[in-house]
Design a protein around this motif. Structure first.
Motif, PDB file in Angstrom:
ATOM      1  N   ILE A   9      47.672 -41.012   2.796  1.00 14.62           N
ATOM      2  CA  ILE A   9      48.970 -41.539   2.320  1.00 14.62           C
ATOM      3  C   ILE A   9      48.308 -42.908   1.589  1.00 14.62           C
ATOM      4  N   LEU A  10      47.436 -43.660   2.267  1.00 15.56           N
ATOM      5  CA  LEU A  10      47.080 -45.038   1.586  1.00 15.56           C
ATOM      6  C   LEU A  10      46.268 -44.627   0.281  1.00 15.56           C
ATOM      7  N   ALA A  11      45.429 -43.615   0.334  1.00 15.46           N
ATOM      8  CA  ALA A  11      44.665 -43.320  -1.078  1.00 15.46           C
ATOM      9  C   ALA A  11      46.024 -43.128  -2.141  1.00 15.46           C
ATOM     10  N   ALA A  12      47.023 -41.952  -1.848  1.00 18.42           N
ATOM     11  CA  ALA A  12      47.904 -41.500  -2.853  1.00 18.42           C
ATOM     12  C   ALA A  12      48.878 -42.705  -3.267  1.00 18.42           C
ATOM     13  N   ALA A  13      48.991 -43.603  -2.248  1.00 15.74           N
ATOM     14  CA  ALA A  13      49.710 -44.931  -2.372  1.00 15.74           C
ATOM     15  C   ALA A  13      49.416 -45.751  -3.561  1.00 15.74           C
ATOM     16  N   LEU A  14      47.970 -46.016  -3.296  1.00 17.19           N
ATOM     17  CA  LEU A  14      47.209 -46.557  -4.142  1.00 17.19           C
ATOM     18  C   LEU A  14      47.142 -46.310  -5.673  1.00 17.19           C
ATOM     19  N   LYS A  15      46.855 -45.098  -5.439  1.00 16.62           N
ATOM     20  CA  LYS A  15      46.944 -44.401  -6.828  1.00 16.62           C
ATOM     21  C   LYS A  15      48.013 -44.404  -7.863  1.00 16.62           C
ATOM     22  N   ARG A  16      49.209 -44.267  -6.823  1.00  8.83           N
ATOM     23  CA  ARG A  16      50.580 -44.209  -7.594  1.00  8.83           C
ATOM     24  C   ARG A  16      50.848 -45.699  -8.094  1.00  8.83           C
ATOM     25  N   ALA A  17      50.116 -46.645  -7.358  1.00  6.75           N
ATOM     26  CA  ALA A  17      50.502 -48.235  -7.956  1.00  6.75           C
ATOM     27  C   ALA A  17      49.368 -48.674  -8.753  1.00  6.75           C
ATOM     28  N   GLY A  18      48.442 -47.725  -9.417  1.00  6.07           N
ATOM     29  CA  GLY A  18      47.382 -48.178 -10.473  1.00  6.07           C
ATOM     30  C   GLY A  18      46.361 -48.494  -9.701  1.00  6.07           C
ATOM     31  N   LEU A  19      46.293 -48.668  -8.320  1.00  4.43           N
ATOM     32  CA  LEU A  19      44.896 -49.177  -7.481  1.00  4.43           C
ATOM     33  C   LEU A  19      44.055 -47.874  -7.037  1.00  4.43           C
ATOM     34  N   SER A  20      42.795 -48.402  -6.464  1.00  5.01           N
ATOM     35  CA  SER A  20      41.940 -47.582  -5.625  1.00  5.01           C
ATOM     36  C   SER A  20      41.564 -48.350  -4.193  1.00  5.01           C
ATOM     37  N   PHE A  21      40.848 -47.696  -3.456  1.00  5.68           N
ATOM     38  CA  PHE A  21      40.191 -48.196  -2.459  1.00  5.68           C
ATOM     39  C   PHE A  21      39.145 -49.634  -2.927  1.00  5.68           C
ATOM     40  N   ALA A  22      38.922 -49.333  -4.040  1.00  7.14           N
ATOM     41  CA  ALA A  22      38.030 -50.498  -4.368  1.00  7.14           C
ATOM     42  C   ALA A  22      38.648 -51.776  -4.596  1.00  7.14           C
ATOM     43  N   ASP A  23      40.029 -51.814  -4.723  1.00  2.56           N
ATOM     44  CA  ASP A  23      40.833 -52.922  -4.849  1.00  2.56           C
ATOM     45  C   ASP A  23      41.312 -53.320  -3.450  1.00  2.56           C
ATOM     46  N   ILE A  24      41.090 -52.789  -2.562  1.00  6.06           N
ATOM     47  CA  ILE A  24      41.738 -53.429  -1.086  1.00  6.06           C
ATOM     48  C   ILE A  24      40.591 -53.720  -0.268  1.00  6.06           C
ATOM     49  N   LYS A  25      40.570 -54.143   0.793  1.00  4.72           N
ATOM     50  CA  LYS A  25      39.419 -54.185   1.719  1.00  4.72           C
ATOM     51  C   LYS A  25      39.812 -53.368   2.901  1.00  4.72           C
ATOM     52  N   PRO A  26      39.469 -52.032   2.825  1.00  5.32           N
ATOM     53  CA  PRO A  26      39.690 -51.078   4.052  1.00  5.32           C
ATOM     54  C   PRO A  26      39.032 -51.270   5.238  1.00  5.32           C
ATOM     55  N   ALA A  27      39.792 -51.398   6.594  1.00  9.97           N
ATOM     56  CA  ALA A  27      39.201 -51.570   7.920  1.00  9.97           C
ATOM     57  C   ALA A  27      39.341 -50.300   8.380  1.00  9.97           C
ATOM     58  N   TYR A  28      38.254 -49.536   8.757  1.00 13.57           N
ATOM     59  CA  TYR A  28      38.403 -48.101   9.322  1.00 13.57           C
ATOM     60  C   TYR A  28      38.498 -48.342  10.839  1.00 13.57           C
ATOM     61  N   LEU A  29      39.595 -48.218  11.341  1.00 14.38           N
ATOM     62  CA  LEU A  29      39.862 -48.212  12.675  1.00 14.38           C
ATOM     63  C   LEU A  29      40.588 -47.237  13.364  1.00 14.38           C
ATOM     64  N   GLN A  30      40.122 -46.711  14.581  1.00 11.83           N
ATOM     65  CA  GLN A  30      40.783 -45.946  15.151  1.00 11.83           C
ATOM     66  C   GLN A  30      42.363 -46.315  15.528  1.00 11.83           C
TER      67      GLN A  30
END
Length: 329
Positions: A155-176
């Motif tokens: 959902i995050l990847a697809a939402a970012l793509k739709r907004a013209g962004l990618s994971f490189a544009d945010i600070k992902p915090a991988y948490l359970q």
């Protein structure tokens, strides 16, 4: 060799066996029978596994599987991909649509045997109500919590793509999910991408804003998978579990108050209204998996490959599927 039984008893048993009389008749004649030891079937579940939780709490599978010579053992996981890839259990926790993409990429020997019809509002990107973030585009440069390999990861990847962004544009915090709940509550994250029941818990704890849910990105189907070898060797067991899941889903919707009363203490003594919210959002409609309906899985696979979350392109429809009607004629 000595035999303590009278000759007449031995002769009678041989006569009965030659006549083809089964174990029930032997019991009626008062003769002992040898019962095979029950085999353990290992099932995993997670906190979002509502229907498996219902079956566990009610002891349904203990009752249904005993005549088949099986006894269930239950294993709770917060991170499900590792045990799925390793084949650590026989029947795996129901998982969001994105998870099988990672297991397929790892060549895990898994078979789809059921699907819970989607509920896109049951996973969402949320921020504190007072946050200045009002759109996905506003996530640029912000810390965003997400569980690696989950449906929310897609959902995050697809939402970012739709907004013209990618994971490189945010600070992902991988948490359970439990860690994410704590971090979001403490204000350590600017945004969090999460599914029910954690979504409903977060919404109950403090005022939040839903920036986007899965609508238009994913149906948020949940899939039930099993080890290939177990399905091949025990199709009747799989059919029994499938039927129990169908019935559990209908029960939750038909008896909402009873379902809330059962689940609330198991989910950590949650307020009844939180559990009721979760159960309203989820469909709990369990159906067979149909290959022609796996198109969304392909979209997820392509998005993950483009985002370099999986190393190779996949045909997401080229998976093993168990069909209940085919198995039972």
């Amino acid at each position: 060799m000595t035999n303590s039984q009278p000759r007449g008893a031995t002769s009678s048993r041989r006569t009965i066996l030659r006549a083809g009389i089964g174990g029930a008749a032997l019991l009626s004649l008062g003769m002992p029978t040898v019962r095979a030891a029950e085999r353990t079937i290992r099932l995993s579940y997670q906190r979002s596994s509502t229907l498996l939780t219902v079956l566990k709490a009610k002891g349904t599978l203990e009752q249904r599987l005993k005549p088949l010579g099986f006894a269930p053992s239950w294993h709770l996981f917060t991170s499900v991909i590792e045990p799925m890839n390793a084949g650590a259990v026989d029947l795996h926790a129901d998982v969001a649509d994105a998870v099988p993409i990672f297991t397929q990429s790892a060549n895990a020997p898994l078979t789809f045997y059921a699907r819970e019809v989607g509920a896109p509002s049951a996973e969402a990107i949320i921020v504190p109500a007072e946050s200045s973030i009002r759109s996905v585009a506003d996530l640029k440069g912000r810390s965003v919590g997400v569980s690696r390999g989950s449906g929310c990861h897609f959902i995050l990847a697809a939402a970012l793509k739709r907004a013209g962004l990618s994971f490189a544009d945010i600070k992902p915090a991988y948490l359970q999910a439990p860690e994410g709940l704590a971090a979001f509550g403490q204000g350590s994250l600017d945004a969090w991408v999460i599914w029910d029941p954690f979504l409903a818990i977060a919404q109950a704890k403090r005022p939040v804003r839903v920036v986007a849910d899965a609508t238009g990105l994913s149906s948020y189907h949940r899939y039930y998978l099993a080890n290939d070898s177990f399905v091949a060797e025990n199709p009747l067991v799989v059919a029994t579990v499938y039927d129990a899941l169908v019935e559990a889903g209908r029960w939750v919707k038909a008896e909402p108050d009873a379902a809330v009363a059962l689940l609330a203490p198991i989910w950590g003594d949650l307020p009844p209204e939180v559990v009721a919210t979760v159960n309203r959002r989820r469909t709990y409609a369990v159906t067979p998996v149909v290959r022609a309906e796996l198109n969304e899985q392909q979209d997820i696979a392509d998005t993950f490959h483009e985002a370099k979350l999986i190393p190779r392109k996949l045909d997401a429809t080229a998976v093993r599927i168990w069909q209940p009607q085919a198995e039972r004629g």
